[in-house]
Design a protein around this motif. Structure first.
Motif, PDB file in Angstrom:
ATOM      1  N   TYR A  63       0.723  -1.333   0.098  1.00 26.90           N
ATOM      2  CA  TYR A  63       0.003   0.112   0.075  1.00 26.90           C
ATOM      3  C   TYR A  63       0.771   1.410  -0.098  1.00 26.90           C
ATOM      4  O   TYR A  63       2.006   1.211   0.576  1.00 26.90           O
ATOM      5  N   ILE A  64       0.170   2.195  -0.598  1.00 32.57           N
ATOM      6  CA  ILE A  64       0.819   3.510  -0.493  1.00 32.57           C
ATOM      7  C   ILE A  64      -0.110   4.415   0.374  1.00 32.57           C
ATOM      8  O   ILE A  64      -1.372   4.331   0.440  1.00 32.57           O
ATOM      9  N   VAL A  65       0.160   5.101   1.482  1.00 26.75           N
ATOM     10  CA  VAL A  65      -0.524   5.949   2.471  1.00 26.75           C
ATOM     11  C   VAL A  65      -0.634   7.268   2.154  1.00 26.75           C
ATOM     12  O   VAL A  65      -0.018   7.987   1.764  1.00 26.75           O
ATOM     13  N   ALA A  66      -1.982   7.603   1.960  1.00 27.38           N
ATOM     14  CA  ALA A  66      -2.434   9.001   1.745  1.00 27.38           C
ATOM     15  C   ALA A  66      -2.819   9.848   2.750  1.00 27.38           C
ATOM     16  O   ALA A  66      -4.001   9.432   3.272  1.00 27.38           O
ATOM     17  N   THR A  67      -2.073  10.469   3.276  1.00 25.33           N
ATOM     18  CA  THR A  67      -2.657  11.203   4.621  1.00 25.33           C
ATOM     19  C   THR A  67      -1.697  12.819   4.519  1.00 25.33           C
ATOM     20  O   THR A  67      -1.052  13.162   4.210  1.00 25.33           O
ATOM     21  N   VAL A  68      -2.429  13.701   5.462  1.00 27.69           N
ATOM     22  CA  VAL A  68      -1.982  14.863   5.644  1.00 27.69           C
ATOM     23  C   VAL A  68      -1.546  14.966   6.983  1.00 27.69           C
ATOM     24  O   VAL A  68      -1.028  16.125   7.490  1.00 27.69           O
ATOM     25  N   ASP A  69      -1.760  13.861   7.929  1.00 30.23           N
ATOM     26  CA  ASP A  69      -1.668  14.172   9.372  1.00 30.23           C
ATOM     27  C   ASP A  69      -0.242  13.987   9.740  1.00 30.23           C
ATOM     28  O   ASP A  69       0.562  12.988   9.274  1.00 30.23           O
ATOM     29  N   ARG A  70       0.108  14.725  10.716  1.00 29.35           N
ATOM     30  CA  ARG A  70       2.011  14.822  10.841  1.00 29.35           C
ATOM     31  C   ARG A  70       2.023  13.485  11.408  1.00 29.35           C
ATOM     32  O   ARG A  70       3.122  13.212  11.314  1.00 29.35           O
ATOM     33  N   ASP A  71       1.340  13.350  12.618  1.00 26.62           N
ATOM     34  CA  ASP A  71       1.630  12.453  13.563  1.00 26.62           C
ATOM     35  C   ASP A  71       1.773  10.912  12.757  1.00 26.62           C
ATOM     36  O   ASP A  71       2.568  10.125  13.047  1.00 26.62           O
ATOM     37  N   LEU A  72       0.736  10.783  12.084  1.00 26.35           N
ATOM     38  CA  LEU A  72       0.816   9.591  11.084  1.00 26.35           C
ATOM     39  C   LEU A  72       1.789   9.469  10.157  1.00 26.35           C
ATOM     40  O   LEU A  72       2.447   8.293   9.963  1.00 26.35           O
ATOM     41  N   LYS A  73       2.064  10.556   9.468  1.00 32.01           N
ATOM     42  CA  LYS A  73       3.252  10.379   8.627  1.00 32.01           C
ATOM     43  C   LYS A  73       4.602  10.118   9.425  1.00 32.01           C
ATOM     44  O   LYS A  73       5.390   9.466   8.840  1.00 32.01           O
ATOM     45  N   ARG A  74       4.778  10.640  10.559  1.00 33.41           N
ATOM     46  CA  ARG A  74       5.743  10.494  11.315  1.00 33.41           C
ATOM     47  C   ARG A  74       5.919   8.924  11.770  1.00 33.41           C
ATOM     48  O   ARG A  74       7.031   8.077  11.648  1.00 33.41           O
ATOM     49  N   ARG A  75       4.520   8.337  12.141  1.00 34.24           N
ATOM     50  CA  ARG A  75       4.601   6.892  12.621  1.00 34.24           C
ATOM     51  C   ARG A  75       4.917   6.017  11.572  1.00 34.24           C
ATOM     52  O   ARG A  75       5.634   4.883  11.485  1.00 34.24           O
ATOM     53  N   ILE A  76       4.555   6.402  10.196  1.00 37.14           N
ATOM     54  CA  ILE A  76       4.584   5.622   8.885  1.00 37.14           C
ATOM     55  C   ILE A  76       6.180   5.710   8.308  1.00 37.14           C
ATOM     56  O   ILE A  76       6.594   4.588   7.710  1.00 37.14           O
ATOM     57  N   ARG A  77       6.906   6.794   8.576  1.00 35.90           N
ATOM     58  CA  ARG A  77       8.172   6.767   8.108  1.00 35.90           C
ATOM     59  C   ARG A  77       9.196   6.010   8.790  1.00 35.90           C
ATOM     60  O   ARG A  77      10.057   5.495   8.275  1.00 35.90           O
ATOM     61  N   LYS A  78       8.665   5.400   9.864  1.00 35.81           N
ATOM     62  CA  LYS A  78       9.445   4.332  10.706  1.00 35.81           C
ATOM     63  C   LYS A  78       9.291   3.166  10.236  1.00 35.81           C
ATOM     64  O   LYS A  78      10.257   2.272  10.483  1.00 35.81           O
ATOM     65  N   ILE A  79       8.585   2.854   9.173  1.00 42.87           N
ATOM     66  CA  ILE A  79       8.114   1.542   8.684  1.00 42.87           C
ATOM     67  C   ILE A  79       8.950   1.753   7.321  1.00 42.87           C
ATOM     68  O   ILE A  79       8.526   2.328   6.464  1.00 42.87           O
ATOM     69  N   PRO A  80       9.809   0.874   7.023  1.00 43.43           N
ATOM     70  CA  PRO A  80      10.856   0.959   5.912  1.00 43.43           C
ATOM     71  C   PRO A  80       9.792   0.200   4.620  1.00 43.43           C
ATOM     72  O   PRO A  80       8.914  -0.489   4.777  1.00 43.43           O
ATOM     73  N   GLY A  81      10.050   0.959   3.496  1.00 43.54           N
ATOM     74  CA  GLY A  81       9.221   0.699   2.389  1.00 43.54           C
ATOM     75  C   GLY A  81       8.078   1.058   2.073  1.00 43.54           C
ATOM     76  O   GLY A  81       7.375   0.454   1.035  1.00 43.54           O
ATOM     77  N   VAL A  82       7.547   1.947   2.855  1.00 45.05           N
ATOM     78  CA  VAL A  82       5.861   2.386   2.567  1.00 45.05           C
ATOM     79  C   VAL A  82       6.083   3.999   2.084  1.00 45.05           C
ATOM     80  O   VAL A  82       6.570   4.688   2.990  1.00 45.05           O
ATOM     81  N   PRO A  83       5.521   4.077   1.137  1.00 44.76           N
ATOM     82  CA  PRO A  83       5.516   5.482   0.407  1.00 44.76           C
ATOM     83  C   PRO A  83       4.335   6.233   1.097  1.00 44.76           C
ATOM     84  O   PRO A  83       3.335   5.740   1.588  1.00 44.76           O
ATOM     85  N   ILE A  84       4.511   7.558   1.153  1.00 48.32           N
ATOM     86  CA  ILE A  84       3.547   8.629   1.558  1.00 48.32           C
ATOM     87  C   ILE A  84       2.992   9.395   0.643  1.00 48.32           C
ATOM     88  O   ILE A  84       4.083  10.059   0.098  1.00 48.32           O
ATOM     89  N   MET A  85       1.590   9.778   0.374  1.00 47.39           N
ATOM     90  CA  MET A  85       1.177  10.590  -0.468  1.00 47.39           C
ATOM     91  C   MET A  85       0.764  11.504   0.346  1.00 47.39           C
ATOM     92  O   MET A  85      -0.243  11.240   1.472  1.00 47.39           O
ATOM     93  N   TYR A  86       0.704  12.812  -0.145  1.00 42.62           N
ATOM     94  CA  TYR A  86       0.218  14.052   0.874  1.00 42.62           C
ATOM     95  C   TYR A  86      -0.174  15.071  -0.373  1.00 42.62           C
ATOM     96  O   TYR A  86       0.508  15.141  -1.372  1.00 42.62           O
ATOM     97  N   ILE A  87      -0.944  16.259   0.266  1.00 43.57           N
ATOM     98  CA  ILE A  87      -1.153  17.124  -0.545  1.00 43.57           C
ATOM     99  C   ILE A  87      -0.450  18.583   0.087  1.00 43.57           C
ATOM    100  O   ILE A  87      -0.363  18.660   1.091  1.00 43.57           O
ATOM    101  N   SER A  88       0.288  19.202  -0.848  1.00 43.14           N
ATOM    102  CA  SER A  88       1.239  20.265  -0.578  1.00 43.14           C
ATOM    103  C   SER A  88       0.553  21.731  -0.809  1.00 43.14           C
ATOM    104  O   SER A  88       0.461  21.977  -2.271  1.00 43.14           O
ATOM    105  N   ASN A  89       0.586  22.804  -0.123  1.00 41.60           N
ATOM    106  CA  ASN A  89       0.573  23.931  -0.440  1.00 41.60           C
ATOM    107  C   ASN A  89      -0.864  24.210  -1.057  1.00 41.60           C
ATOM    108  O   ASN A  89      -0.858  25.365  -1.800  1.00 41.60           O
ATOM    109  N   HIS A  90      -1.806  23.477  -0.845  1.00 42.08           N
ATOM    110  CA  HIS A  90      -3.142  23.748  -1.671  1.00 42.08           C
ATOM    111  C   HIS A  90      -3.111  23.598  -3.353  1.00 42.08           C
ATOM    112  O   HIS A  90      -3.871  24.353  -3.727  1.00 42.08           O
ATOM    113  N   ARG A  91      -1.931  23.159  -3.530  1.00 41.85           N
ATOM    114  CA  ARG A  91      -1.723  23.256  -5.365  1.00 41.85           C
ATOM    115  C   ARG A  91      -2.253  21.650  -5.653  1.00 41.85           C
ATOM    116  O   ARG A  91      -2.345  20.967  -4.890  1.00 41.85           O
TER     117      ARG A  91
END
Length: 196
Positions: A155-183
């Protein structure tokens, strides 16, 4: 002649007997530590963390073109605020077919938010979204997503939540998708495990 004033000593400690003092009785004394002799013929055991077989160095081999994207509640809300079509913008970002997946916990979380988030609920009930049933107790979506991603690395995880992104970054090999600057831009962050 007047009395001489004694300067008061600060932070003085009461003198205590050491547990090895000769004046103590035999039963109250600290017993000397005995060193255990190591057997040279015994096998040496090391504790090495077991990495999943799908990871080739830091590259996750289970990620493939019909991408399965686990969507979080706030990701749907932010995509509405940024006026992004969720599925189309995912496809534009990854240049491939994307299957957005939504767990029962995320659906429950959106339903709990009430009437204010009815548009997000309507998007989540879209037939293009794949529903994933949850077997665990409780409806806390962050724990559910982290648990699912640690078990299955497809899976790729789509989230904007900082805490969840921090937790997922600790798991190797899992990409994170997020929205940046309302673009109209979705960024994919293929992370590596940070040395602690």
């Amino acid at each position: 002649m007047g009395k001489q004033k004694k300067a008061r000593k600060y932070a003085t400690m009461k003198r205590m007997l050491s547990l090895r003092d000769q004046r103590l009785k035999e039963k109250d004394r600290l017993k000397p530590k005995k060193k255990e002799k190591k057997d040279p013929s015994a096998l040496k055991e090391r504790e090495v963390p077991q990495h999943p077989s799908c990871l080739f160095f830091q590259y996750n081999t289970q990620l493939g073109p019909p991408y399965h994207i686990l969507v979080d509640t706030n990701f749907i809300n932010f995509s509405i605020k940024a006026k992004l079509d969720l599925v189309q913008s995912m496809m534009d970002c990854l240049y491939a077919k994307c299957i957005p997946c939504i767990t029962d916990c995320v659906m429950a979380e959106i339903e709990k938010l009430g009437q204010k988030y009815r548009v997000a609920l309507r998007i989540a009930k879209d037939p293009r979204f794949e529903r994933l049933p949850c077997t665990h107790k409780g409806t806390y979506a962050d724990d559910c997503l982290v648990q699912r991603v640690t078990q299955h690395k497809c899976y790729i995880v789509a989230t904007v939540d900082r805490d969840l992104k921090r937790r997922i970054r600790k798991i190797p090999g899992v990409p994170i998708m997020y929205i940046s600057n309302h673009r109209k831009l979705l960024q994919v962050n293929n992370n590596k495990k940070q040395p602690d």
